[in-house]
Scaffold this motif. Structure first.
Motif, PDB file in Angstrom:
ATOM      1  N   ILE A   8     -13.973 -20.114 -38.432  1.00  0.00           N
ATOM      2  CA  ILE A   8     -14.291 -20.590 -39.782  1.00  0.00           C
ATOM      3  C   ILE A   8     -13.923 -19.468 -40.744  1.00  0.00           C
ATOM      4  N   LEU A   9     -13.111 -19.792 -41.733  1.00  0.00           N
ATOM      5  CA  LEU A   9     -12.669 -18.836 -42.746  1.00  0.00           C
ATOM      6  C   LEU A   9     -13.292 -19.210 -44.089  1.00  0.00           C
ATOM      7  N   SER A  10     -13.587 -18.220 -44.918  1.00  0.00           N
ATOM      8  CA  SER A  10     -14.219 -18.506 -46.209  1.00  0.00           C
ATOM      9  C   SER A  10     -13.582 -17.713 -47.333  1.00  0.00           C
ATOM     10  N   TRP A  11     -13.562 -18.354 -48.507  1.00  0.00           N
ATOM     11  CA  TRP A  11     -13.075 -17.756 -49.746  1.00  0.00           C
ATOM     12  C   TRP A  11     -14.068 -18.076 -50.860  1.00  0.00           C
ATOM     13  N   HIS A  12     -13.926 -17.391 -51.995  1.00  0.00           N
ATOM     14  CA  HIS A  12     -14.718 -17.680 -53.200  1.00  0.00           C
ATOM     15  C   HIS A  12     -13.727 -17.935 -54.339  1.00  0.00           C
ATOM     16  N   HIS A  20      -2.782 -10.902 -57.818  1.00  0.00           N
ATOM     17  CA  HIS A  20      -2.287 -10.387 -56.554  1.00  0.00           C
ATOM     18  C   HIS A  20      -3.194 -10.850 -55.418  1.00  0.00           C
ATOM     19  N   TYR A  21      -2.614 -10.948 -54.249  1.00  0.00           N
ATOM     20  CA  TYR A  21      -3.314 -11.498 -53.084  1.00  0.00           C
ATOM     21  C   TYR A  21      -4.701 -10.904 -52.892  1.00  0.00           C
ATOM     22  N   ALA A  22      -4.812  -9.589 -52.871  1.00  0.00           N
ATOM     23  CA  ALA A  22      -6.064  -8.941 -52.485  1.00  0.00           C
ATOM     24  C   ALA A  22      -7.204  -9.198 -53.459  1.00  0.00           C
ATOM     25  N   ASP A  23      -6.885  -9.518 -54.707  1.00  0.00           N
ATOM     26  CA  ASP A  23      -7.911  -9.644 -55.742  1.00  0.00           C
ATOM     27  C   ASP A  23      -7.973 -11.036 -56.360  1.00  0.00           C
ATOM     28  N   ASN A  24      -7.402 -12.011 -55.691  1.00  0.00           N
ATOM     29  CA  ASN A  24      -7.416 -13.382 -56.196  1.00  0.00           C
ATOM     30  C   ASN A  24      -7.552 -14.327 -55.008  1.00  0.00           C
ATOM     31  N   ASP A  25      -8.751 -14.870 -54.811  1.00  0.00           N
ATOM     32  CA  ASP A  25      -8.989 -15.715 -53.650  1.00  0.00           C
ATOM     33  C   ASP A  25      -8.172 -16.997 -53.671  1.00  0.00           C
ATOM     34  N   LEU A  26      -7.818 -17.481 -54.859  1.00  0.00           N
ATOM     35  CA  LEU A  26      -7.002 -18.688 -54.945  1.00  0.00           C
ATOM     36  C   LEU A  26      -5.599 -18.434 -54.404  1.00  0.00           C
ATOM     37  N   ILE A  27      -5.006 -17.329 -54.820  1.00  0.00           N
ATOM     38  CA  ILE A  27      -3.679 -16.969 -54.331  1.00  0.00           C
ATOM     39  C   ILE A  27      -3.740 -16.685 -52.834  1.00  0.00           C
ATOM     40  N   ALA A  28      -4.750 -15.945 -52.414  1.00  0.00           N
ATOM     41  CA  ALA A  28      -4.890 -15.632 -50.993  1.00  0.00           C
ATOM     42  C   ALA A  28      -5.022 -16.904 -50.164  1.00  0.00           C
ATOM     43  N   PHE A  29      -5.803 -17.855 -50.647  1.00  0.00           N
ATOM     44  CA  PHE A  29      -5.996 -19.109 -49.925  1.00  0.00           C
ATOM     45  C   PHE A  29      -4.655 -19.800 -49.674  1.00  0.00           C
ATOM     46  N   GLY A  30      -3.828 -19.894 -50.710  1.00  0.00           N
ATOM     47  CA  GLY A  30      -2.532 -20.542 -50.561  1.00  0.00           C
ATOM     48  C   GLY A  30      -1.646 -19.843 -49.548  1.00  0.00           C
ATOM     49  N   GLU A  31      -1.608 -18.523 -49.598  1.00  0.00           N
ATOM     50  CA  GLU A  31      -0.791 -17.767 -48.650  1.00  0.00           C
ATOM     51  C   GLU A  31      -1.370 -17.822 -47.245  1.00  0.00           C
ATOM     52  N   ASP A  32      -2.690 -17.850 -47.157  1.00  0.00           N
ATOM     53  CA  ASP A  32      -3.328 -17.906 -45.843  1.00  0.00           C
ATOM     54  C   ASP A  32      -3.055 -19.225 -45.139  1.00  0.00           C
ATOM     55  N   ARG A 249     -26.140 -23.289 -33.687  1.00  0.00           N
ATOM     56  CA  ARG A 249     -25.694 -24.257 -34.696  1.00  0.00           C
ATOM     57  C   ARG A 249     -26.378 -24.036 -36.044  1.00  0.00           C
ATOM     58  N   TRP A 250     -27.462 -23.291 -36.076  1.00  0.00           N
ATOM     59  CA  TRP A 250     -28.131 -23.015 -37.348  1.00  0.00           C
ATOM     60  C   TRP A 250     -27.834 -21.605 -37.836  1.00  0.00           C
ATOM     61  N   HIS A 251     -26.775 -21.013 -37.242  1.00  0.00           N
ATOM     62  CA  HIS A 251     -26.331 -19.684 -37.697  1.00  0.00           C
ATOM     63  C   HIS A 251     -24.889 -19.472 -37.235  1.00  0.00           C
ATOM     64  N   LEU A 252     -24.002 -20.392 -37.613  1.00  0.00           N
ATOM     65  CA  LEU A 252     -22.621 -20.317 -37.162  1.00  0.00           C
ATOM     66  C   LEU A 252     -21.905 -19.130 -37.806  1.00  0.00           C
ATOM     67  N   PRO A 253     -21.087 -18.427 -37.049  1.00  0.00           N
ATOM     68  CA  PRO A 253     -20.349 -17.288 -37.611  1.00  0.00           C
ATOM     69  C   PRO A 253     -19.136 -17.739 -38.413  1.00  0.00           C
ATOM     70  N   ARG A 254     -18.705 -16.889 -39.325  1.00  0.00           N
ATOM     71  CA  ARG A 254     -17.439 -17.131 -40.031  1.00  0.00           C
ATOM     72  C   ARG A 254     -16.928 -15.836 -40.639  1.00  0.00           C
ATOM     73  N   TYR A 255     -15.643 -15.855 -40.941  1.00  0.00           N
ATOM     74  CA  TYR A 255     -14.949 -14.696 -41.499  1.00  0.00           C
ATOM     75  C   TYR A 255     -14.802 -14.865 -43.012  1.00  0.00           C
ATOM     76  N   MET A 256     -14.931 -13.754 -43.742  1.00  0.00           N
ATOM     77  CA  MET A 256     -14.884 -13.778 -45.203  1.00  0.00           C
ATOM     78  C   MET A 256     -13.670 -13.017 -45.722  1.00  0.00           C
ATOM     79  N   PHE A 257     -12.906 -13.678 -46.589  1.00  0.00           N
ATOM     80  CA  PHE A 257     -11.803 -12.980 -47.248  1.00  0.00           C
ATOM     81  C   PHE A 257     -12.344 -11.859 -48.125  1.00  0.00           C
ATOM     82  N   SER A 258     -11.637 -10.762 -48.139  1.00  0.00           N
ATOM     83  CA  SER A 258     -11.914  -9.511 -48.870  1.00  0.00           C
ATOM     84  C   SER A 258     -12.896  -8.618 -48.125  1.00  0.00           C
ATOM     85  N   ARG A 259     -13.626  -9.167 -47.147  1.00  0.00           N
ATOM     86  CA  ARG A 259     -14.422  -8.325 -46.263  1.00  0.00           C
ATOM     87  C   ARG A 259     -13.739  -8.167 -44.908  1.00  0.00           C
TER      88      ARG A 259
END
Length: 278
Positions: A8-12, A20-32, A249-259
């Motif tokens: 599971i991947l997450s963005w804000h 630029h990719y690193a500082d814009n989650d919208l741009i990063a999402f598209g490239e990802d 299931r009540w604490h599923l892991p996920r990865y966060m963009f920028s972290r």
């Protein structure tokens, strides 16, 4: 070949600092999205991925897309005062879906976790986003109807540190681990799902802990006991690892963009590591 795990991947979408990719989650999402396709991953909705994991029919290399906080930029284009016009997550997802360059194996979808309280969103808009009207909820129903985004539960008020008052019993803000009584959970979870259902026309199926934080009570007692009757199937935290059959299931892991990744190459490494995760 069937997979035994998915990511599971997450963005804000609210995080737009420059173009630029690193500082814009919208741009990063598209490239990802392009990285996922090029690396042979399949994008599936969260409910479908969980069902496939349970039934043993999950494809190999599956990624689920999520977004937190519920800004308008999840769904609509936005003219940012310093960064200019921004395509929304939904626009980028639609372009990805319709592009001949991307594979037809995907079922493009974002689980968008929204802060429910209109008062909290209005206050956050004034205090944290220059009164730009980025936390409306008039787009929620359209998002659900689009098939690209589902509006899910990110709590009533996030117990957000920028608010003057939250439902936390002592008004201790900025940490969701302080939500640790039944009355607080009722206010943060039940009340939020009720409001989202009224405004969005669909009851949330998933809950995401604000800040990725959970008290032992909400995680181990409240949601396992009351979550299903509220219509919830699972809750998401932010531990950086893949989801497996053994995951809570009540604490599923996920990865966060920028972290957990800051550049496309970082995402490739993350995905490779997740696939090899024992």
């Amino acid at each position: 070949m069937h997979g035994k795990r998915f990511v599971i991947l997450s963005w804000h979408s609210i995080r737009v600092l420059d173009n630029h990719y690193a500082d814009n989650d919208l741009i990063a999402f598209g490239e990802d999205l392009l990285t996922l396709d090029a690396q042979g991953w399949t994008v599936l909705p969260l409910a479908q991925a969980l069902a496939g994991l349970d039934s043993g029919t999950l494809p190999d290399k599956v990624a689920v897309l999520t977004a937190d906080d519920g800004s308008i930029m999840d769904f609509e284009a936005f003219d940012h005062p310093s960064c200019g016009p921004q395509k929304s997550l939904a626009q980028r997802l639609r372009e990805f879906r319709d592009s001949p360059a991307s594979s037809g194996r995907h079922h493009p979808h974002v689980s968008a976790f929204a802060i429910a309280s209109p008062q909290a969103r209005d206050e956050l808009d004034r205090t944290d986003y220059m009164s730009l009207d980025v936390w409306r909820d008039d787009w929620w129903a359209k998002a659900n109807e689009s098939g690209l985004i589902s509006i899910e539960n990110h709590s009533w008020d996030h117990n957000h540190g920028s608010l003057q008052r939250t439902v936390q019993r002592d008004n201790r803000r900025g940490d969701f681990r302080w939500i640790e009584t039944e009355s607080e959970c009722r206010a943060e979870v039940d009340q939020a799902s009720d409001y989202i259902e009224r405004r969005a026309g669909r009851r949330p199926c998933f809950f995401a802990y604000p800040y990725g934080q959970s008290s032992e009570y909400i995680r181990r007692e409240y949601l396992p006991r009351y979550g299903p009757e509220l219509g919830l199937q699972a809750a998401l935290a932010c531990d950086p690892e893949p989801v497996t059959a053994a995951s809570d299931r009540w604490h599923l892991p996920r990865y966060m963009f920028s972290r957990d990744w800051k550049q496309p190459g970082d995402l490739e490494i993350l995905l490779n590591d997740a696939q090899a995760h024992a």
